[in-house]
Design a protein around this motif. Structure first.
Motif, short mmCIF file in Angstrom:
data_model
loop_
_atom_site.label_atom_id
_atom_site.label_comp_id
_atom_site.label_asym_id
_atom_site.label_seq_id
_atom_site.Cartn_x
_atom_site.Cartn_y
_atom_site.Cartn_z
N GLN A 151 0.83 -1.21 0.00
CA GLN A 151 0.00 0.00 0.00
C GLN A 151 0.87 1.26 0.00
O GLN A 151 0.59 2.20 -0.75
N PRO A 211 -9.77 -6.76 -6.33
CA PRO A 211 -10.46 -5.55 -5.88
C PRO A 211 -10.35 -5.31 -4.37
O PRO A 211 -10.29 -4.17 -3.92
N ASN A 212 -10.29 -6.39 -3.58
CA ASN A 212 -10.19 -6.23 -2.12
C ASN A 212 -8.88 -5.55 -1.72
O ASN A 212 -8.87 -4.74 -0.80
N TYR A 233 -6.72 -3.70 -3.94
CA TYR A 233 -6.50 -2.41 -4.61
C TYR A 233 -7.49 -1.33 -4.17
O TYR A 233 -7.19 -0.15 -4.31
N SER A 234 -8.63 -1.73 -3.61
CA SER A 234 -9.56 -0.71 -3.10
C SER A 234 -8.94 0.04 -1.91
O SER A 234 -9.29 1.18 -1.65
N LYS A 235 -7.98 -0.57 -1.23
CA LYS A 235 -7.30 0.07 -0.10
C LYS A 235 -6.43 1.24 -0.53
O LYS A 235 -6.04 2.06 0.30
N GLY A 288 -7.35 3.23 -3.29
CA GLY A 288 -8.14 4.14 -4.10
C GLY A 288 -8.69 3.62 -5.40
O GLY A 288 -9.38 4.36 -6.11
N PHE A 289 -8.42 2.37 -5.76
CA PHE A 289 -8.96 1.83 -7.00
C PHE A 289 -10.40 1.37 -6.78
O PHE A 289 -10.74 0.86 -5.72
N ASN A 290 -11.21 1.54 -7.82
CA ASN A 290 -12.60 1.11 -7.79
C ASN A 290 -12.89 0.24 -9.01
O ASN A 290 -12.33 0.49 -10.08
N PRO A 291 -13.76 -0.75 -8.85
CA PRO A 291 -14.13 -1.55 -10.02
C PRO A 291 -14.74 -0.66 -11.09
O PRO A 291 -15.50 0.26 -10.79
N LEU A 316 -9.91 -2.32 -12.65
CA LEU A 316 -10.06 -1.28 -11.64
C LEU A 316 -9.41 0.01 -12.11
O LEU A 316 -8.44 -0.01 -12.88
N GLN A 318 -8.82 4.58 -11.12
CA GLN A 318 -9.05 5.75 -10.27
C GLN A 318 -8.57 6.99 -10.99
O GLN A 318 -7.62 6.95 -11.77
#
Length: 178
Positions: free
Chosen positions: A97, A121-122, A124-126, A128-131, A150, A152
């Motif tokens: 991260q 996704p679990n 990379y969402s940490k 700032g990435f979103n599906p 993903l 951003q």
């Protein structure tokens, strides 16, 4: 821990890191494949289309990430984060991260507007990435796991649909990676 832009003197150690990390998690053949990909990206990609970053602890590279240009027909300035490797002994400690945030901040400073990745996704969402769907931004190749596409925005604006196809650098232009 030091976070730095890679230099050509780091390439052999980066290749070894990717080979070892992916061999440990996915098997030797995957390790060799991703180690070769990292080497190809760092040695064959035009420098203006490449950003590479490393995490160093005790004089050893313990993490590495690579961003390469993703060209859209619309001309948007975008990069693709792939691949990412964190030494097995450093996983789960926030190194990935920190390294990704460092890299994204460097891209922002260089005027990059969007960043994409293809992964979990679990995780990379940490950072700032979103599906995103391919209706929002088309991936360069057919994806095996579309839920892993993903993105951003790095300019604070809402992620608007991008018209047209996208194209990755030559080293990633292989269906085996998608």
């Amino acid at each position: 821990m030091k976070l730095l832009t890679y230099s050509p003197s780091h390439i052999a150690e980066i290749k070894q890191l990717f080979t070892q990390v992916f061999s440990d998690s996915e098997g030797e053949s995957e390790g060799l494949l991703i180690g070769s990909l990292a080497y190809q990206l760092l040695t064959e990609t035009d420098p203006q289309d490449l950003y590479g970053f490393i995490a160093i602890e005790d004089e050893q590279i313990v993490g590495s990430i690579v961003f390469t240009r993703l060209v859209f027909e619309s001309g948007i300035n975008a990069f693709l984060l792939s691949p990412v490797a964190i030494h097995t002994g450093y996983q789960g400690k926030g190194v990935g991260q920190k390294l990704i945030r460092f890299g994204i901040n460097q891209l922002k400073e260089h005027g990059v507007g969007l960043v994409f990745t293809y992964g979990d996704p679990n995780f990379y969402s940490k950072v700032g990435f979103n599906p995103i769907s391919e209706k929002l931004a088309k991936a360069p190749l057919k994806m095996t796991y579309p839920e892993g596409w993903l993105g951003q925005s790095l300019v604070g604006e809402a992620f608007e649909p991008i018209i047209g196809n996208s194209y990755c650098v030559e080293a990633l232009n292989n269906p085996e990676y998608w």
